[in-house]
Design a protein around this motif. Structure first.
Motif, PDB file in Angstrom:
ATOM      1  N   ALA A  80       0.828  -1.211   0.000  1.00 15.62           N
ATOM      2  CA  ALA A  80       0.000   0.000   0.000  1.00 15.62           C
ATOM      3  C   ALA A  80       0.856   1.252   0.000  1.00 15.62           C
ATOM      4  CB  ALA A  80      -0.936  -0.005   1.200  1.00 15.62           C
ATOM      5  N   TYR A  81       2.056   1.146   0.526  1.00 12.53           N
ATOM      6  CA  TYR A  81       3.028   2.230   0.438  1.00 12.53           C
ATOM      7  C   TYR A  81       4.232   1.699  -0.323  1.00 12.53           C
ATOM      8  CZ  TYR A  81       6.935   5.224   1.624  1.00 12.53           C
ATOM      9  OH  TYR A  81       8.037   6.023   1.536  1.00 12.53           O
ATOM     10  N   ALA A  87       7.965   6.614 -10.737  1.00  9.48           N
ATOM     11  CA  ALA A  87       7.456   6.699 -12.112  1.00  9.48           C
ATOM     12  C   ALA A  87       5.940   6.871 -12.117  1.00  9.48           C
ATOM     13  CB  ALA A  87       7.851   5.440 -12.881  1.00  9.48           C
ATOM     14  N   LEU A  88       5.257   6.219 -11.194  1.00  7.97           N
ATOM     15  CA  LEU A  88       3.799   6.330 -11.103  1.00  7.97           C
ATOM     16  C   LEU A  88       3.395   7.739 -10.672  1.00  7.97           C
ATOM     17  CD1 LEU A  88       1.147   4.666 -11.307  1.00  7.97           C
ATOM     18  CD2 LEU A  88       1.377   4.229  -8.851  1.00  7.97           C
ATOM     19  N   VAL A  89       4.110   8.281  -9.697  1.00  8.61           N
ATOM     20  CA  VAL A  89       3.827   9.642  -9.233  1.00  8.61           C
ATOM     21  C   VAL A  89       4.000  10.640 -10.374  1.00  8.61           C
ATOM     22  CG1 VAL A  89       4.605  11.470  -7.682  1.00  8.61           C
ATOM     23  CG2 VAL A  89       4.432   9.109  -6.847  1.00  8.61           C
ATOM     24  N   THR A 250      -2.622  11.069  -3.643  1.00  9.56           N
ATOM     25  CA  THR A 250      -2.353   9.820  -2.940  1.00  9.56           C
ATOM     26  C   THR A 250      -2.709   8.666  -3.872  1.00  9.56           C
ATOM     27  OG1 THR A 250      -2.882  10.843  -0.820  1.00  9.56           O
ATOM     28  CG2 THR A 250      -2.808   8.445  -0.885  1.00  9.56           C
ATOM     29  N   LEU A 251      -1.696   7.954  -4.316  1.00  7.19           N
ATOM     30  CA  LEU A 251      -1.875   6.896  -5.303  1.00  7.19           C
ATOM     31  C   LEU A 251      -1.765   5.533  -4.630  1.00  7.19           C
ATOM     32  CD1 LEU A 251       0.453   8.397  -8.052  1.00  7.19           C
ATOM     33  CD2 LEU A 251      -2.026   8.656  -7.867  1.00  7.19           C
ATOM     34  N   ASP A 252      -2.517   4.583  -5.147  1.00  7.11           N
ATOM     35  CA  ASP A 252      -2.413   3.202  -4.681  1.00  7.11           C
ATOM     36  C   ASP A 252      -1.392   2.501  -5.570  1.00  7.11           C
ATOM     37  OD1 ASP A 252      -2.668   0.515  -4.018  1.00  7.11           O
ATOM     38  OD2 ASP A 252      -4.842   0.613  -3.805  1.00  7.11           O
ATOM     39  N   PRO A 253      -0.206   2.194  -5.046  1.00  5.18           N
ATOM     40  CA  PRO A 253       0.829   1.589  -5.893  1.00  5.18           C
ATOM     41  C   PRO A 253       0.454   0.209  -6.410  1.00  5.18           C
ATOM     42  CG  PRO A 253       1.740   2.404  -3.816  1.00  5.18           C
ATOM     43  CD  PRO A 253       0.255   2.394  -3.672  1.00  5.18           C
ATOM     44  N   ARG A 254      -0.543  -0.416  -5.808  1.00  3.74           N
ATOM     45  CA  ARG A 254      -0.943  -1.755  -6.232  1.00  3.74           C
ATOM     46  C   ARG A 254      -1.799  -1.706  -7.495  1.00  3.74           C
ATOM     47  NH1 ARG A 254      -3.452  -2.862  -0.398  1.00  3.74           N
ATOM     48  NH2 ARG A 254      -4.427  -0.932  -1.131  1.00  3.74           N
ATOM     49  N   SER A 255      -2.669  -0.715  -7.592  1.00  3.29           N
ATOM     50  CA  SER A 255      -3.533  -0.595  -8.768  1.00  3.29           C
ATOM     51  C   SER A 255      -3.017   0.436  -9.758  1.00  3.29           C
ATOM     52  CB  SER A 255      -4.949  -0.207  -8.334  1.00  3.29           C
ATOM     53  OG  SER A 255      -4.969   1.111  -7.797  1.00  3.29           O
TER      54      SER A 255
END
Length: 328
Positions: A80-81, A87-89, A250-255
């Motif tokens: 979750a963290y 790269a996603l951010v 706030t991004l969910d790194p899993r999805s």
């Protein structure tokens, strides 16, 4: 690091000159920026992000401490963290460049998100704890913004204490750590950050740890006596797409997607600001059910502000047992 800082203190007689103390505090922050900032292209973090595949990087003690803790939170929260979600951010416009509030920015297409997630799975950084070095598999991109600012606050606190200051309130980027009392004997009172775009804040604390209300009563006041506090929220930086959906920073790194779990904010109290900073982000992504279970299992003092399904309905709050114990 895209933010400011402040320190309030009771300076004891015979302590370090104020100008010298300020210089010492700034030096601590400069060190954090030089090692961990993704706003400074010359920082150690950015040099690691650009490094070739197969390279090892010796870490100074501060960087190692932050990375070690960040990877622990990553593992404990089941992803979750993620300190390697740089790269996603950037893709969602919340990095230091190509930001969502600049002309020409568009929310990423699903295929672009999937590609970044695939790259992240294929390029996981490896921390060699024995040798205190970090492996770059090729394409791994760190972003420590959800932990480094809290660590910077801890460094300010330790610097103050080294210079004989025992009564202070240190802050960076809205995260705070306090110790001692003010001249009037009162502790350093801090009001929990509210949600400015909500229709209400919360109601009164209940025995079951949940609270609701139709109005917005005063936010809880915290006495930061040997404690730190950090808040993560979906309202701090966000934009709306043509479909009117909120895209939170706030991004969910899993999805690979901005959170959409009804969490408006999470506030965490902890002895160290680094922990409060990282855990507030992880709990925000985990959501009220998994996040509260995580907090209860690990004794984390956390307060969730939740959005209602009905438009215009007031926010509700849920707190962990550790939070309620600290606020007695």
């Amino acid at each position: 690091m895209g933010s400011g800082w402040s320190v309030r203190l009771m300076q004891p007689a015979g302590a370090t000159d104020a100008a010298d103390l300020r210089a010492a505090l700034q030096a601590e922050l400069d060190m954090v920026v030089a090692q961990m900032s993704h706003w400074d292209d010359t920082s150690l973090l950015m040099r690691y992000n650009r490094a070739p595949a197969g390279s090892w990087h010796d870490l100074p003690a501060p960087f190692f401490e932050v990375m070690d803790y960040a990877l622990w939170v990553h593992e404990a929260s089941a992803g979750a963290y993620d300190p390697a979600a740089g790269a996603l951010v950037d893709l969602w416009g919340f990095g230091a460049a190509g930001r969502y509030d600049q002309a020409g920015f568009y929310a990423p297409a699903p295929a672009a998100v999937h590609a970044v997630l695939a790259q992240r799975r294929a390029a996981a950084p490896v921390l060699d704890r024995a040798a205190r070095r970090l492996y770059q598999p090729g394409g791994a991109r760190l972003d420590l913004s959800a932990v480094a600012k809290g660590y910077a606050v801890d460094r300010l606190a330790l610097c103050l204490e080294r210079h004989g200051v025992r009564h202070y309130l240190a802050e960076a980027g809205g995260e705070l750590r306090g110790a001692g009392v003010k001249a009037d004997g009162q502790p350093w009172w801090v009001e929990v950050e509210g949600v400015p775009d909500g229709s209400g804040d919360d109601g009164q604390d209940g025995a079951a740890g949940s609270e609701t209300g139709t109005a917005a009563p005063p936010a809880p006041l915290l006495a930061l006596h040997g404690l730190a506090v950090a808040t993560s929220g979906d309202y701090r930086r966000y934009y709306r797409c043509p479909d009117s959906r909120r895209r939170s920073h706030t991004l969910d790194p899993r999805s690979g997607q901005p959170i959409a779990n009804g969490v408006a904010s999470v506030t965490v109290l902890a002895p160290a600001c680094m922990a409060a900073d990282a855990l507030s982000t992880a709990l925000t992504v985990m959501g009220p059910l998994a996040g509260l279970a995580f907090a209860e299992a690990r004794g984390v003092a956390a307060r969730f502000l939740l959005r209602a399904d009905a438009p215009g309905a007031p926010l509700s709050a849920v707190t962990s047992s550790a939070w309620r114990a600290l606020l007695q």
